[in-house]
Write a protein that holds these residues in place. Structure first.
Motif, PDB file in Angstrom:
ATOM      1  N   ALA A  96       0.839  -1.206   0.000  1.00  0.00           N
ATOM      2  CA  ALA A  96       0.000   0.000   0.000  1.00  0.00           C
ATOM      3  C   ALA A  96       0.873   1.256   0.000  1.00  0.00           C
ATOM      4  CB  ALA A  96      -0.932  -0.013   1.211  1.00  0.00           C
ATOM      5  N   ALA A  97       1.937   1.249   0.785  1.00  0.00           N
ATOM      6  CA  ALA A  97       2.850   2.400   0.793  1.00  0.00           C
ATOM      7  C   ALA A  97       3.544   2.542  -0.558  1.00  0.00           C
ATOM      8  CB  ALA A  97       3.873   2.248   1.917  1.00  0.00           C
ATOM      9  N   ALA A  98       3.906   1.415  -1.174  1.00  0.00           N
ATOM     10  CA  ALA A  98       4.547   1.451  -2.497  1.00  0.00           C
ATOM     11  C   ALA A  98       3.590   2.032  -3.533  1.00  0.00           C
ATOM     12  CB  ALA A  98       4.995   0.050  -2.911  1.00  0.00           C
ATOM     13  N   ASP A  99       2.317   1.646  -3.464  1.00  0.00           N
ATOM     14  CA  ASP A  99       1.320   2.215  -4.382  1.00  0.00           C
ATOM     15  C   ASP A  99       1.256   3.732  -4.232  1.00  0.00           C
ATOM     16  OD1 ASP A  99       0.626  -0.210  -5.493  1.00  0.00           O
ATOM     17  OD2 ASP A  99      -1.131  -0.499  -4.202  1.00  0.00           O
ATOM     18  N   HIS A 100       1.247   4.194  -2.985  1.00  0.00           N
ATOM     19  CA  HIS A 100       1.200   5.632  -2.728  1.00  0.00           C
ATOM     20  C   HIS A 100       2.440   6.311  -3.295  1.00  0.00           C
ATOM     21  CE1 HIS A 100       1.554   9.375  -0.435  1.00  0.00           C
ATOM     22  NE2 HIS A 100       0.231   9.337  -0.418  1.00  0.00           N
ATOM     23  N   TRP A 101       3.606   5.742  -3.052  1.00  0.00           N
ATOM     24  CA  TRP A 101       4.857   6.315  -3.547  1.00  0.00           C
ATOM     25  C   TRP A 101       4.846   6.400  -5.073  1.00  0.00           C
ATOM     26  CZ3 TRP A 101       9.127   4.804  -6.465  1.00  0.00           C
ATOM     27  CH2 TRP A 101      10.256   5.616  -6.351  1.00  0.00           C
ATOM     28  N   LEU A 102       4.408   5.319  -5.716  1.00  0.00           N
ATOM     29  CA  LEU A 102       4.384   5.286  -7.181  1.00  0.00           C
ATOM     30  C   LEU A 102       3.395   6.289  -7.765  1.00  0.00           C
ATOM     31  CD1 LEU A 102       4.691   1.477  -7.856  1.00  0.00           C
ATOM     32  CD2 LEU A 102       6.320   3.244  -8.535  1.00  0.00           C
ATOM     33  N   ARG A 103       2.248   6.468  -7.113  1.00  0.00           N
ATOM     34  CA  ARG A 103       1.253   7.435  -7.602  1.00  0.00           C
ATOM     35  C   ARG A 103       1.808   8.860  -7.611  1.00  0.00           C
ATOM     36  NH1 ARG A 103      -2.464   4.344  -4.615  1.00  0.00           N
ATOM     37  NH2 ARG A 103      -2.394   5.843  -2.911  1.00  0.00           N
ATOM     38  N   GLN A 104       2.761   9.131  -6.740  1.00  0.00           N
ATOM     39  CA  GLN A 104       3.371  10.461  -6.676  1.00  0.00           C
ATOM     40  C   GLN A 104       4.408  10.677  -7.774  1.00  0.00           C
ATOM     41  OE1 GLN A 104       1.995  12.495  -4.374  1.00  0.00           O
ATOM     42  NE2 GLN A 104       0.758  10.701  -3.907  1.00  0.00           N
ATOM     43  N   PRO A 109       4.608   9.760 -11.637  1.00  0.00           N
ATOM     44  CA  PRO A 109       4.025   9.178 -12.843  1.00  0.00           C
ATOM     45  C   PRO A 109       5.059   8.576 -13.796  1.00  0.00           C
ATOM     46  CG  PRO A 109       3.540  11.536 -12.688  1.00  0.00           C
ATOM     47  CD  PRO A 109       4.319  11.165 -11.484  1.00  0.00           C
ATOM     48  N   ASP A 110       6.286   9.064 -13.796  1.00  0.00           N
ATOM     49  CA  ASP A 110       7.295   8.512 -14.696  1.00  0.00           C
ATOM     50  C   ASP A 110       7.767   7.126 -14.282  1.00  0.00           C
ATOM     51  OD1 ASP A 110       8.452   9.815 -12.455  1.00  0.00           O
ATOM     52  OD2 ASP A 110      10.400   9.852 -13.451  1.00  0.00           O
ATOM     53  N   TYR A 111       7.457   6.705 -13.071  1.00  0.00           N
ATOM     54  CA  TYR A 111       7.907   5.402 -12.605  1.00  0.00           C
ATOM     55  C   TYR A 111       7.014   4.251 -13.080  1.00  0.00           C
ATOM     56  CZ  TYR A 111      11.701   7.222  -9.838  1.00  0.00           C
ATOM     57  OH  TYR A 111      12.882   7.807  -9.464  1.00  0.00           O
ATOM     58  N   ASP A 112       5.922   4.564 -13.747  1.00  0.00           N
ATOM     59  CA  ASP A 112       5.040   3.488 -14.215  1.00  0.00           C
ATOM     60  C   ASP A 112       5.686   2.647 -15.313  1.00  0.00           C
ATOM     61  OD1 ASP A 112       4.936   5.390 -16.194  1.00  0.00           O
ATOM     62  OD2 ASP A 112       2.761   5.314 -16.437  1.00  0.00           O
ATOM     63  N   ARG A 113       6.733   3.136 -15.908  1.00  0.00           N
ATOM     64  CA  ARG A 113       7.422   2.379 -16.952  1.00  0.00           C
ATOM     65  C   ARG A 113       8.528   1.483 -16.396  1.00  0.00           C
ATOM     66  NH1 ARG A 113      12.152   5.105 -17.684  1.00  0.00           N
ATOM     67  NH2 ARG A 113      12.137   7.249 -16.964  1.00  0.00           N
ATOM     68  N   LEU A 114       8.746   1.551 -15.090  1.00  0.00           N
ATOM     69  CA  LEU A 114       9.804   0.773 -14.449  1.00  0.00           C
ATOM     70  C   LEU A 114       9.269  -0.520 -13.843  1.00  0.00           C
ATOM     71  CD1 LEU A 114      11.569   3.719 -12.623  1.00  0.00           C
ATOM     72  CD2 LEU A 114      12.243   2.652 -14.771  1.00  0.00           C
ATOM     73  N   SER A 115      10.151  -1.456 -13.616  1.00  0.00           N
ATOM     74  CA  SER A 115       9.783  -2.707 -12.951  1.00  0.00           C
ATOM     75  C   SER A 115       9.847  -2.501 -11.440  1.00  0.00           C
ATOM     76  CB  SER A 115      10.753  -3.824 -13.338  1.00  0.00           C
ATOM     77  OG  SER A 115      10.697  -4.065 -14.712  1.00  0.00           O
ATOM     78  N   LEU A 116       8.810  -2.938 -10.760  1.00  0.00           N
ATOM     79  CA  LEU A 116       8.742  -2.824  -9.308  1.00  0.00           C
ATOM     80  C   LEU A 116       8.958  -4.196  -8.698  1.00  0.00           C
ATOM     81  CD1 LEU A 116       8.072  -0.877  -6.949  1.00  0.00           C
ATOM     82  CD2 LEU A 116       5.720  -1.689  -7.127  1.00  0.00           C
ATOM     83  N   ARG A 117       9.755  -4.240  -7.649  1.00  0.00           N
ATOM     84  CA  ARG A 117      10.089  -5.508  -7.013  1.00  0.00           C
ATOM     85  C   ARG A 117      10.088  -5.323  -5.497  1.00  0.00           C
ATOM     86  NH1 ARG A 117      15.846  -6.997  -8.670  1.00  0.00           N
ATOM     87  NH2 ARG A 117      16.361  -6.009  -6.710  1.00  0.00           N
ATOM     88  N   PHE A 118       9.657  -6.362  -4.773  1.00  0.00           N
ATOM     89  CA  PHE A 118       9.639  -6.333  -3.313  1.00  0.00           C
ATOM     90  C   PHE A 118      10.752  -7.237  -2.794  1.00  0.00           C
ATOM     91  CE2 PHE A 118       5.439  -5.076  -4.616  1.00  0.00           C
ATOM     92  CZ  PHE A 118       5.197  -3.971  -3.815  1.00  0.00           C
ATOM     93  N   ASP A 119      11.709  -6.628  -2.104  1.00  0.00           N
ATOM     94  CA  ASP A 119      12.885  -7.339  -1.606  1.00  0.00           C
ATOM     95  C   ASP A 119      12.925  -7.309  -0.088  1.00  0.00           C
ATOM     96  OD1 ASP A 119      13.453  -7.284  -4.310  1.00  0.00           O
ATOM     97  OD2 ASP A 119      15.286  -6.102  -4.124  1.00  0.00           O
ATOM     98  N   ILE A 120      13.699  -8.215   0.459  1.00  0.00           N
ATOM     99  CA  ILE A 120      14.011  -8.219   1.885  1.00  0.00           C
ATOM    100  C   ILE A 120      15.528  -8.206   2.007  1.00  0.00           C
ATOM    101  CG2 ILE A 120      13.958  -9.553   4.044  1.00  0.00           C
ATOM    102  CD1 ILE A 120      11.277 -10.712   3.134  1.00  0.00           C
ATOM    103  N   ILE A 121      16.029  -7.453   2.958  1.00  0.00           N
ATOM    104  CA  ILE A 121      17.439  -7.545   3.311  1.00  0.00           C
ATOM    105  C   ILE A 121      17.497  -8.002   4.761  1.00  0.00           C
ATOM    106  CG2 ILE A 121      19.603  -6.323   3.708  1.00  0.00           C
ATOM    107  CD1 ILE A 121      19.115  -4.747   1.251  1.00  0.00           C
TER     108      ILE A 121
END
Length: 128
Positions: free
Chosen positions: A87-95, A97-109
């Motif tokens: 949900a936080a990632a969705d909010h960040w991405l909505r802010q 618009p140019d990031y919609d062309r990028l690949s989004l990935r969820f990682d753990i360190i």
């Protein structure tokens, strides 16, 4: 203040410091691998993201866990935590618009004692 009241406060501060140190180590590990840190501790009402990093066309939403083992770190990011991070990632991405062309990935360190942080790419897939 009662003598026993100080103990929980000290423990809370100790855990906070451990978490901040783990985030710093995770960010360093990502930068060594060629990632650029875009955001630290991104927090909105829906959730929180420890680190947002980018390398090439990949934006990594990174959850940092300081635990005694890699398995314990992975287990600490359950379905509820995943939903809040998504949900936080969705909010960040909505802010952005140019990031919609990028690949989004969820990682753990996983930051474990006396070891270099372990990066687990694609730790989970976002649910629709």
């Amino acid at each position: 203040m009662a003598k026993g009241a100080k103990r929980p406060e000290r423990e809370r501060i100790r855990r906070w410091r451990l978490g901040r140190r783990a985030e710093w180590m995770a960010a360093l590990a990502l930068m060594v691998k060629g990632y650029r840190i875009l955001s630290w501790r991104y927090k909105v009402k829906a959730g929180e993201i420890d680190l947002i990093a980018r390398r090439g066309d990949v934006v990594a939403i990174v959850e940092v866990k300081a635990r005694t083992s890699i398995e314990a770190a992975m287990d600490a990011v359950g379905p509820f935590a995943q939903r809040r991070i998504e949900a936080a990632a969705d909010h960040w991405l909505r802010q952005r618009p140019d990031y919609d062309r990028l690949s989004l990935r969820f990682d753990i360190i996983a930051v474990t004692p006396r070891r270099w942080p372990v990066h687990i790419p694609n730790a989970w897939q976002a649910r629709p």
